[in-house]
Design a protein around this motif. Structure first.
Motif, PDB file in Angstrom:
ATOM      1  N   GLY A   1    -129.927 100.957 -58.551  1.00 25.41           N
ATOM      2  CA  GLY A   1    -130.190  99.589 -58.451  1.00 25.41           C
ATOM      3  C   GLY A   1    -131.380  99.241 -59.179  1.00 25.41           C
ATOM      4  N   ILE A   2    -132.254 100.292 -59.458  1.00 26.85           N
ATOM      5  CA  ILE A   2    -133.707  99.808 -60.409  1.00 26.85           C
ATOM      6  C   ILE A   2    -133.207  99.486 -61.806  1.00 26.85           C
ATOM      7  N   PRO A   3    -133.997  98.390 -62.119  1.00 25.25           N
ATOM      8  CA  PRO A   3    -133.807  98.076 -63.478  1.00 25.25           C
ATOM      9  C   PRO A   3    -133.909  99.003 -64.390  1.00 25.25           C
TER      10      PRO A   3
ATOM     11  N   LYS B   1    -138.852 109.323 -59.660  1.00 26.49           N
ATOM     12  CA  LYS B   1    -138.751 110.077 -60.931  1.00 26.49           C
ATOM     13  C   LYS B   1    -137.128 110.601 -60.930  1.00 26.49           C
ATOM     14  N   GLU B   2    -136.650 109.887 -62.034  1.00 29.45           N
ATOM     15  CA  GLU B   2    -135.097 110.234 -62.267  1.00 29.45           C
ATOM     16  C   GLU B   2    -134.374 110.011 -60.962  1.00 29.45           C
ATOM     17  N   ASN B   3    -134.573 108.417 -60.615  1.00 34.31           N
ATOM     18  CA  ASN B   3    -133.998 107.692 -59.633  1.00 34.31           C
ATOM     19  C   ASN B   3    -133.941 108.616 -58.138  1.00 34.31           C
TER      20      ASN B   3
ATOM     21  N   VAL C   1    -141.275  99.174 -54.520  1.00 34.40           N
ATOM     22  CA  VAL C   1    -141.836  98.158 -55.312  1.00 34.40           C
ATOM     23  C   VAL C   1    -141.660  98.328 -56.729  1.00 34.40           C
ATOM     24  N   ILE C   2    -141.041  97.234 -57.582  1.00 37.79           N
ATOM     25  CA  ILE C   2    -140.992  97.432 -58.997  1.00 37.79           C
ATOM     26  C   ILE C   2    -142.235  97.273 -59.567  1.00 37.79           C
ATOM     27  N   ASP C   3    -142.917  98.475 -60.071  1.00 44.29           N
ATOM     28  CA  ASP C   3    -144.152  98.198 -60.758  1.00 44.29           C
ATOM     29  C   ASP C   3    -144.187  97.815 -62.177  1.00 44.29           C
ATOM     30  N   GLU C   4    -144.180  96.550 -62.228  1.00 48.98           N
ATOM     31  CA  GLU C   4    -144.393  95.943 -63.667  1.00 48.98           C
ATOM     32  C   GLU C   4    -145.568  96.280 -64.739  1.00 48.98           C
ATOM     33  N   ASP C   5    -146.684  96.179 -63.911  1.00 52.08           N
ATOM     34  CA  ASP C   5    -147.833  96.789 -64.559  1.00 52.08           C
ATOM     35  C   ASP C   5    -148.275  97.973 -64.498  1.00 52.08           C
ATOM     36  N   GLY C   6    -147.457  98.904 -63.794  1.00 53.09           N
ATOM     37  CA  GLY C   6    -147.687 100.200 -63.724  1.00 53.09           C
ATOM     38  C   GLY C   6    -149.036 100.687 -63.158  1.00 53.09           C
ATOM     39  N   ASP C   7    -149.788  99.759 -62.282  1.00 49.95           N
ATOM     40  CA  ASP C   7    -150.887 100.158 -61.638  1.00 49.95           C
ATOM     41  C   ASP C   7    -150.845 100.923 -60.302  1.00 49.95           C
ATOM     42  N   GLY C   8    -149.540 100.980 -59.717  1.00 48.85           N
ATOM     43  CA  GLY C   8    -149.610 101.733 -58.754  1.00 48.85           C
ATOM     44  C   GLY C   8    -149.729 100.936 -57.430  1.00 48.85           C
ATOM     45  N   TYR C   9    -149.891  99.656 -57.467  1.00 49.28           N
ATOM     46  CA  TYR C   9    -150.057  98.788 -56.502  1.00 49.28           C
ATOM     47  C   TYR C   9    -148.917  97.627 -56.649  1.00 49.28           C
TER      48      TYR C   9
ATOM     49  N   PRO D   1    -144.283  87.273 -58.554  1.00 51.65           N
ATOM     50  CA  PRO D   1    -144.855  88.549 -57.961  1.00 51.65           C
ATOM     51  C   PRO D   1    -143.954  89.720 -57.844  1.00 51.65           C
ATOM     52  N   GLU D   2    -144.387  90.949 -58.055  1.00 56.96           N
ATOM     53  CA  GLU D   2    -143.719  92.193 -58.087  1.00 56.96           C
ATOM     54  C   GLU D   2    -142.522  92.254 -57.227  1.00 56.96           C
ATOM     55  N   LEU D   3    -141.455  92.710 -57.587  1.00 54.35           N
ATOM     56  CA  LEU D   3    -140.076  92.567 -56.362  1.00 54.35           C
ATOM     57  C   LEU D   3    -140.545  93.973 -55.670  1.00 54.35           C
ATOM     58  N   VAL D   4    -139.938  93.583 -54.374  1.00 50.18           N
ATOM     59  CA  VAL D   4    -140.095  94.494 -53.147  1.00 50.18           C
ATOM     60  C   VAL D   4    -138.988  94.379 -52.332  1.00 50.18           C
ATOM     61  N   PHE D   5    -138.297  95.747 -52.087  1.00 45.14           N
ATOM     62  CA  PHE D   5    -136.847  95.980 -51.559  1.00 45.14           C
ATOM     63  C   PHE D   5    -137.051  96.688 -50.418  1.00 45.14           C
ATOM     64  N   TYR D   6    -136.543  96.465 -49.204  1.00 42.53           N
ATOM     65  CA  TYR D   6    -136.821  97.212 -48.052  1.00 42.53           C
ATOM     66  C   TYR D   6    -135.633  97.957 -47.756  1.00 42.53           C
TER      67      TYR D   6
END
Length: 450
Positions: free
Chosen positions: A303-305, A328-330, A347-355, A367-372
């Protein structure tokens, strides 16, 4: 909008806001629904089909957030020790610049900088003796500050650092030296060294070493990591790192042998600080836990874009993250987990900063998407766990487990028609209900009207 100042507009960055960044076209349609009439809690009297007007769209989901804006200013500056200056800012900001005004700035580097990740807490360890022997130090600093319109600008300030009671302390020291006998030797004040070592050490932990003061030099040649093999200890290789933010902290990363018995040794007087103090001898034995005391977890995620980076965090019962793994590789893998019950979020890390990054209304950024993960992860020792996770299988509003939800929804009370009927009959038979038909003129039929 969480309108704190009640002016019906978003003009305070500390207000909670949610917005749609796409156009919505309202529409209506005729629809029907079923309405059930009960004789009592079990008996159905009539089922009616009721027509109503349905307003669309009725499935909009807005994600509220508070921007990461914080007012920037200098909170405090002090000199707790002659050789240490402390600067505390109200919010993270770019690194300030500073220069000495008094005493005159030396040609060489005169301090060692210690900071945190946001540059809002700085410590300057003065290494030049001509500077830290002065009773007062005057320094010019250029730093970011926020004005009344919430705009950042570079402010220049002159700061005075003094040591409280410095003159009195020197007089006391001179008097003490005069009164003391030359035959009495002062006790040695060793350079304090702390580690995170315990008698039983976790397999996934590195060894962290921290000194009370910055040292002149410290590398892998100053310590030995020994592994017991056939009753004898032999040196083992490791990777040696210096903390990029705290110059007093060092990290030792070996490849641990599960269940191995180790010993860390540092010779006496091998390490000297900038202020002339040296370390005492250090030796500590410890045992690394075996593999059968840990569990492993792999989460296969769908389900990750496409093309989006993401990471998974494991959470404890207080909703606090303690482990992170990039997808990595789903798949996200966690090795050497202590047994227990955990939760997870992605967390879908749009800016790639790891936060996780919050939104910004002015920049039209959500805001970046968060799924629980909607369930609980139970990790057992000496076992591998595989979990399949479709991040869209459960609606976002119902994903977060109630055990770690702070604002829990109120439980809906079940309707009891019998109780409602009894309550209605009691109200009708009450002497204060006005029942009985005619106008109340007193007596038991009602209250006297004045």
């Amino acid at each position: 909008l969480g309108d704190l100042n009640r002016d019906y507009k978003y003009d305070n960055p500390q207000e909670v806001i949610a917005f749609l960044d796409s156009t919505v076209t309202p529409s209506v349609m005729q629809a029907v629904r079923q309405d059930t009439i009960f004789l009592d809690s079990l008996t159905i009297d009539t089922i009616k089909t009721v027509q109503y007007t349905r307003f669309l769209p009725d499935n909009l989901l807005l994600r509220s957030f508070v921007t990461d804006f914080q007012r920037k200013y200098l909170q405090q500056h002090e000199r707790p020790e002659p050789h240490r200056l402390l600067l505390q800012f109200a919010a993270p900001a770019p690194m300030p610049t500073f220069s000495l005004m008094r005493p005159e700035q030396p040609d060489k580097e005169w301090y060692v900088l210690e900071k945190n990740r946001g540059n809002d807490s700085l410590q300057l360890w003065i290494t030049d003796s001509l500077v830290y022997r002065e009773d007062s130090v005057i320094m010019k600093i250029n730093y970011f500050r926020t004005d009344s319109l919430n705009r950042d600008y570079i402010d220049t300030d002159t700061l005075l650092f003094t040591v409280r009671g410095a003159a009195r302390q020197r007089r006391t020291e001179r008097k003490t030296k005069k009164d003391e006998s030359d035959t009495i030797a002062e006790p040695i004040s060793f350079l304090e060294m702390k580690t995170n070592l315990q008698s039983t050490f976790e397999l996934f932990n590195p060894v962290r070493i921290e000194f009370a003061e910055p040292v002149v030099q410290f590398d892998s040649t100053y310590l030995q990591l020994l592994l017991q093999e056939d009753s004898l200890f032999h040196p083992k290789p490791y990777r040696f790192e210096r903390d990029t933010l705290n110059p007093r902290r060092y990290i030792v990363r070996p490849s641990w042998v599960p269940g191995g018995k180790y010993k860390l040794v540092v010779d006496s007087a091998a390490i000297i600080s900038h202020y002339g103090r040296w370390n005492n001898g250090f030796e500590q034995a410890f045992t690394v836990k075996d593999l059968d005391q840990y569990g492993n977890l792999e989460m296969v995620i769908s389900g990750i874009p496409e093309g989006k980076a993401a990471f998974v965090e494991l959470l404890n019962k207080e909703d606090k993250p303690f482990r992170k793994s990039y997808v990595k590789e789903n798949s996200a893998r966690f090795q050497d987990l202590l047994p227990g019950e955990f939760y997870a979020r992605l967390v879908i890390d749009e800016d790639g900063d790891g936060y996780w990054t919050t939104g910004n209304y002015e920049a039209n950024r959500q805001p970046e998407l968060v799924f629980y993960y909607p369930g609980k992860l139970v990790i057992r020792a000496f076992s591998d766990h595989l979990e399949d996770w479709d991040i869209e299988s459960v609606p976002v509003t119902r994903q977060k487990p109630l055990e770690i939800t702070k604002n829990k929804p109120e439980k809906k009370k079940r309707r009891d028609p019998n109780m409602e009927r009894e309550r209605s009959q009691q109200q009708q038979s009450s002497p204060f209900s006005g029942a009985g038909g005619g106008r109340s003129t007193g007596g038991t039929g009602g209250m006297r009207q004045m």
